[in-house]
Every structure is written in C-alpha cells, then in structure tokens.
Design a protein around this motif. Structure first.
Motif, PDB file in Angstrom:
ATOM      1  N   PRO A   1       0.786  -1.237   0.000  1.00 27.93           N
ATOM      2  CA  PRO A   1       0.000   0.000   0.000  1.00 27.93           C
ATOM      3  C   PRO A   1       0.822   1.293   0.000  1.00 27.93           C
ATOM      4  N   LYS A   2       2.155   1.187   0.065  1.00 31.32           N
ATOM      5  CA  LYS A   2       2.942   2.422  -0.086  1.00 31.32           C
ATOM      6  C   LYS A   2       2.686   2.934  -1.497  1.00 31.32           C
ATOM      7  N   ARG A   3       2.667   4.249  -1.657  1.00 27.34           N
ATOM      8  CA  ARG A   3       2.420   4.819  -2.989  1.00 27.34           C
ATOM      9  C   ARG A   3       3.733   5.312  -3.596  1.00 27.34           C
ATOM     10  N   ILE A   4       3.792   5.256  -4.930  1.00 30.84           N
ATOM     11  CA  ILE A   4       4.971   5.795  -5.617  1.00 30.84           C
ATOM     12  C   ILE A   4       4.507   6.475  -6.902  1.00 30.84           C
ATOM     13  N   ASN A   5       5.014   7.663  -7.161  1.00 38.95           N
ATOM     14  CA  ASN A   5       4.643   8.437  -8.352  1.00 38.95           C
ATOM     15  C   ASN A   5       5.863   9.152  -8.915  1.00 38.95           C
ATOM     16  N   VAL A   6       5.710   9.634 -10.142  1.00 37.39           N
ATOM     17  CA  VAL A   6       6.741  10.448 -10.789  1.00 37.39           C
ATOM     18  C   VAL A   6       6.164  11.829 -11.051  1.00 37.39           C
ATOM     19  N   VAL A   7       6.976  12.852 -10.853  1.00 31.32           N
ATOM     20  CA  VAL A   7       6.610  14.194 -11.320  1.00 31.32           C
ATOM     21  C   VAL A   7       7.535  14.518 -12.488  1.00 31.32           C
ATOM     22  N   SER A   8       6.929  14.982 -13.580  1.00 33.56           N
ATOM     23  CA  SER A   8       7.701  15.272 -14.796  1.00 33.56           C
ATOM     24  C   SER A   8       7.721  16.777 -15.061  1.00 33.56           C
ATOM     25  N   PRO A   9       8.844  17.433 -14.786  1.00 35.23           N
ATOM     26  CA  PRO A   9       8.918  18.888 -15.003  1.00 35.23           C
ATOM     27  C   PRO A   9       9.158  19.238 -16.472  1.00 35.23           C
ATOM     28  N   GLY A  10       8.730  20.461 -16.817  1.00 33.84           N
ATOM     29  CA  GLY A  10       9.158  21.060 -18.085  1.00 33.84           C
ATOM     30  C   GLY A  10      10.541  21.650 -17.886  1.00 33.84           C
ATOM     31  N   LEU A  11      10.877  22.647 -18.692  1.00 38.60           N
ATOM     32  CA  LEU A  11      12.173  23.318 -18.533  1.00 38.60           C
ATOM     33  C   LEU A  11      12.072  24.270 -17.328  1.00 38.60           C
ATOM     34  N   ILE A  12      12.904  24.014 -16.322  1.00 40.80           N
ATOM     35  CA  ILE A  12      12.793  24.743 -15.053  1.00 40.80           C
ATOM     36  C   ILE A  12      14.089  25.508 -14.796  1.00 40.80           C
ATOM     37  N   ASP A  13      13.939  26.714 -14.301  1.00 42.97           N
ATOM     38  CA  ASP A  13      15.098  27.585 -14.041  1.00 42.97           C
ATOM     39  C   ASP A  13      15.774  27.153 -12.738  1.00 42.97           C
ATOM     40  N   THR A  14      16.759  26.261 -12.853  1.00 43.53           N
ATOM     41  CA  THR A  14      17.476  25.759 -11.665  1.00 43.53           C
ATOM     42  C   THR A  14      18.977  25.763 -11.921  1.00 43.53           C
ATOM     43  N   PRO A  15      19.766  25.554 -10.871  1.00 44.26           N
ATOM     44  CA  PRO A  15      21.229  25.511 -11.044  1.00 44.26           C
ATOM     45  C   PRO A  15      21.715  24.327 -11.884  1.00 44.26           C
ATOM     46  N   MET A  16      20.795  23.427 -12.300  1.00 47.33           N
ATOM     47  CA  MET A  16      21.225  22.329 -13.178  1.00 47.33           C
ATOM     48  C   MET A  16      21.837  22.894 -14.466  1.00 47.33           C
ATOM     49  N   PHE A  17      21.363  24.090 -14.866  1.00 46.49           N
ATOM     50  CA  PHE A  17      21.915  24.722 -16.065  1.00 46.49           C
ATOM     51  C   PHE A  17      22.964  25.740 -15.641  1.00 46.49           C
ATOM     52  N   ALA A  18      24.156  25.576 -16.202  1.00 45.90           N
ATOM     53  CA  ALA A  18      25.281  26.411 -15.772  1.00 45.90           C
ATOM     54  C   ALA A  18      25.273  27.790 -16.429  1.00 45.90           C
ATOM     55  N   HIS A  19      24.495  27.969 -17.518  1.00 42.86           N
ATOM     56  CA  HIS A  19      24.524  29.241 -18.249  1.00 42.86           C
ATOM     57  C   HIS A  19      24.290  30.427 -17.297  1.00 42.86           C
ATOM     58  N   GLN A  20      24.924  31.545 -17.626  1.00 42.60           N
ATOM     59  CA  GLN A  20      24.791  32.756 -16.802  1.00 42.60           C
ATOM     60  C   GLN A  20      24.289  33.922 -17.645  1.00 42.60           C
ATOM     61  N   GLY A  65       1.418   5.156  -8.866  1.00 42.41           N
ATOM     62  CA  GLY A  65       1.845   4.502 -10.114  1.00 42.41           C
ATOM     63  C   GLY A  65       1.726   5.366 -11.345  1.00 42.41           C
ATOM     64  N   THR A  66       1.669   6.681 -11.151  1.00 43.49           N
ATOM     65  CA  THR A  66       1.412   7.542 -12.306  1.00 43.49           C
ATOM     66  C   THR A  66       2.450   8.662 -12.430  1.00 43.49           C
ATOM     67  N   THR A  67       2.359   9.390 -13.543  1.00 36.52           N
ATOM     68  CA  THR A  67       3.252  10.521 -13.798  1.00 36.52           C
ATOM     69  C   THR A  67       2.432  11.798 -13.823  1.00 36.52           C
ATOM     70  N   ILE A  68       2.876  12.778 -13.054  1.00 36.69           N
ATOM     71  CA  ILE A  68       2.179  14.064 -12.997  1.00 36.69           C
ATOM     72  C   ILE A  68       3.031  15.088 -13.738  1.00 36.69           C
ATOM     73  N   ASP A  69       2.494  15.670 -14.803  1.00 35.42           N
ATOM     74  CA  ASP A  69       3.240  16.637 -15.605  1.00 35.42           C
ATOM     75  C   ASP A  69       3.084  18.039 -15.036  1.00 35.42           C
ATOM     76  N   VAL A  70       4.216  18.681 -14.767  1.00 35.17           N
ATOM     77  CA  VAL A  70       4.216  20.100 -14.353  1.00 35.17           C
ATOM     78  C   VAL A  70       5.168  20.778 -15.323  1.00 35.17           C
ATOM     79  N   ASP A  71       4.665  21.050 -16.545  1.00 33.77           N
ATOM     80  CA  ASP A  71       5.592  21.348 -17.642  1.00 33.77           C
ATOM     81  C   ASP A  71       5.205  22.538 -18.511  1.00 33.77           C
ATOM     82  N   GLY A  72       4.244  23.342 -18.053  1.00 28.75           N
ATOM     83  CA  GLY A  72       3.863  24.522 -18.848  1.00 28.75           C
ATOM     84  C   GLY A  72       3.313  24.162 -20.218  1.00 28.75           C
ATOM     85  N   GLY A  73       2.772  22.950 -20.344  1.00 32.65           N
ATOM     86  CA  GLY A  73       2.203  22.537 -21.643  1.00 32.65           C
ATOM     87  C   GLY A  73       3.267  22.139 -22.652  1.00 32.65           C
ATOM     88  N   ALA A  74       4.470  21.802 -22.191  1.00 33.54           N
ATOM     89  CA  ALA A  74       5.563  21.441 -23.117  1.00 33.54           C
ATOM     90  C   ALA A  74       5.173  20.251 -23.994  1.00 33.54           C
TER      91      ALA A  74
END
Ligand SMILES: NC(=O)c1ccc[n+]([C@@H]2O[C@H](COP(=O)([O-])OP(=O)(O)OC[C@H]3O[C@@H](n4cnc5c(N)ncnc54)[C@H](OP(=O)(O)O)[C@@H]3O)[C@@H](O)[C@H]2O)c1
Length: 234
Positions: A162-181, A222-231
């Motif tokens: 009964p433990k639950r597991i899900n995925v969240v799928s982001p769009g392009l997000i402004d985070t430090p993952m991108f090194a560009h300045q 068991g599902t994927t939740i899209d938070v992607d700005g309609g990407a």
C-alpha cells in the motif's frame, strides 16, 4: 487542511533546484526533513531540516544513510545523479550515453534501499522530465532515461502497495542544473520554452507543489504528474 504536519521525509537532491524548493515547502508545512546530497551542504538553513552527505550511486553509503534516518513517511528523490549526454545518438560517445543512466540507477537504488523505511501509509516521488514523452533532437539519452524512470514507477507500484509511488515530470525549469549565466541563460530558457503553451521557464517551486500533491494525495499511485507549462502539447 494539510496532512503533512508532524511527518518525516527524506529528500535526496534537496540542496538545490526542485529538491530544495520541495524541502522548503515541506519544512514550512511542519515536516521534519533529512536532505541527502553528495556535498552534504545546504545553501541556507531551514527549520526542521538536516543535511547528510550521501551519493545515490554508493549503495553502501545509501544503506547507512537510510538506517541512520530510520522510519519515514515520505521519500523524494530529485537528484540529477550525474552527467547527461546531449547530441545526436549516432555521433554520441556511448560511454557518455551509458553514464546518463546514473539518474535511473540512483533512483532505483534509493527505492530498493529506502522503501523499507517508508511507512505503509507513506509515499515516494521520483522526478523524470518532459523529454521522456516529448522527443527533441539531441535529447535521446535524456528521453530514454526519463522513459525508464516512468516505466520503473509503473512497474514497481503494485509491488510496493500500500505504499504509494509516483513520478513528477517537469518542463524546462530555471534551476542551477543549467550552468549558463546572464543573457546566455535568459536566451537558453526563453528559446527552450517559446513554443510551450506557457512560454516561460518554470519555477522550481511550481514543480515542488506537484511533488507535495503526489505525497499528500492518498488516491494517487503509479502515475506521472506533468508540471511542464504545456511542453508536451507544443
Ligand atoms: N531543471 C530542469 O529543467 C529539469 C527538467 C526536467 C527534469 N529535471 C529533473 O529534475 C530533477 C532535479 O533537477 P534540478 O534542476 O533541481 O537539479 P539541481 O538544481 O542541479 O539539483 C540537483 C540535486 O541533486 C543532488 N545530486 C546530484 N547527483 C547526486 C548524487 N549522485 N547523489 C546524491 N545527490 C545528488 C545535488 O547535490 P550534490 O551536487 O551536492 O550532490 C542537488 O541537490 C533531476 O532529476 C532532473 O533531471 C530537471
């Protein structure tokens, strides 16, 4: 009314970007959070948050990490895991392609070694990304890994119930993952999202809210939740 107050969570990758905003929202909701990341350093102090050094690719270290934290309500893994190979598959260094799967191995390690500490009433969230289902030139490795993360969650959900597991799928997000300045960064984020239904980069907090939804809502698994700005529809 939030049912998060008094709960305990582990957020791997909780020291930056989407994980950091998830940690912040959980902390504000009264959750005790243990952040795991390689450097073991938080950029700021947050109430009820401790940070420990752990690498999701080091199974022994991860085992020790979970044993030291003990029983938890929630496990979030938002770690990038390692490098990502970008470019045409036919020209790609195949070792680089293979190394991109570090994210998947980090996620599967954390579920295998951490799920036993999650209460039956608890939940797990992993993070994929819109290229999993929106094919883009040069994003073959990222697409394949994202698909694998979403497929893993669908496949494992019944075994973990009964433990639950899900995925969240982001769009392009402004985070430090991108090194560009500076202007290069602005151009990268605006070019990458100009065709999306919401034509801007997402904020890490917007994705974190999706993660909290998946943690709190006891009818979602068991599902994927899209938070992607309609990407996906662009
Ligand atoms: N930003 C986007 O546009 C975007 C889009 C789609 C999907 N995503 C996905 O969203 C998730 C979060 O991305 P983000 O943008 O928030 O990244 P980020 O700002 O770069 O944060 C990554 C976090 O993961 C930790 N980390 C990385 N490798 C680790 C490892 N091997 N073991 C433990 N911790 C590790 C980092 O801390 P240390 O370096 O200290 O370990 C950091 O806390 C990732 O899965 C990413 O692929 C992001």
């Amino acid at each position: 009314m939030s049912n998060l107050k008094g709960k305990k969570a582990v957020v791997i990758g909780g020291s930056s970007g989407i994980g950091l905003e998830t940690t912040r929202l959980l902390s504000e909701a009264g959750v005790e959070v243990v952040v795991g990341c390689r450097r073991g350093v938080m950029p700021e102090s947050l109430i009820g948050v401790t940070v420990r050094s752990v690498d999701v690719l080091d199974r022994e270290g991860l085992n020790t990490f979970f044993a030291s934290v003990g029983e938890i309500d929630y496990l979030v893994n938002a770690a990038t895991g390692g490098d990502r190979a970008v470019g045409p598959f036919m020209d790609m260094d195949l070792d680089g392609f293979q190394a991109s799967f570090a994210k998947l191995w980090g996620y599967t390690n954390s579920v295998r070694l951490g799920a036993g500490y999650v209460k039956d009433s608890g939940a797990i969230v992993l993070v994929s990304g819109y290229p999993a289902r929106k094919v883009k030139t040069g994003y073959i490795a990222i697409s394949t890994v994202g698909n694998a993360v979403e497929g893993f969650v669908r496949a494992i959900a019944a075994e973990l119930a009964p433990k639950r597991i899900n995925v969240v799928s982001p769009g392009l997000i402004d985070t430090p993952m991108f090194a560009h300045q500076g202007s290069e960064r602005e151009e990268f984020l605006s070019n990458g999202t100009s065709q999306h239904l919401i034509p801007r980069a997402g904020k890490p907090e917007e994705v974190a809210k999706g993660i909290l939804f998946a943690l709190e809502n006891e009818f979602v698994t068991g599902t994927t939740i899209d938070v992607d700005g309609g990407a996906l529809l662009s």
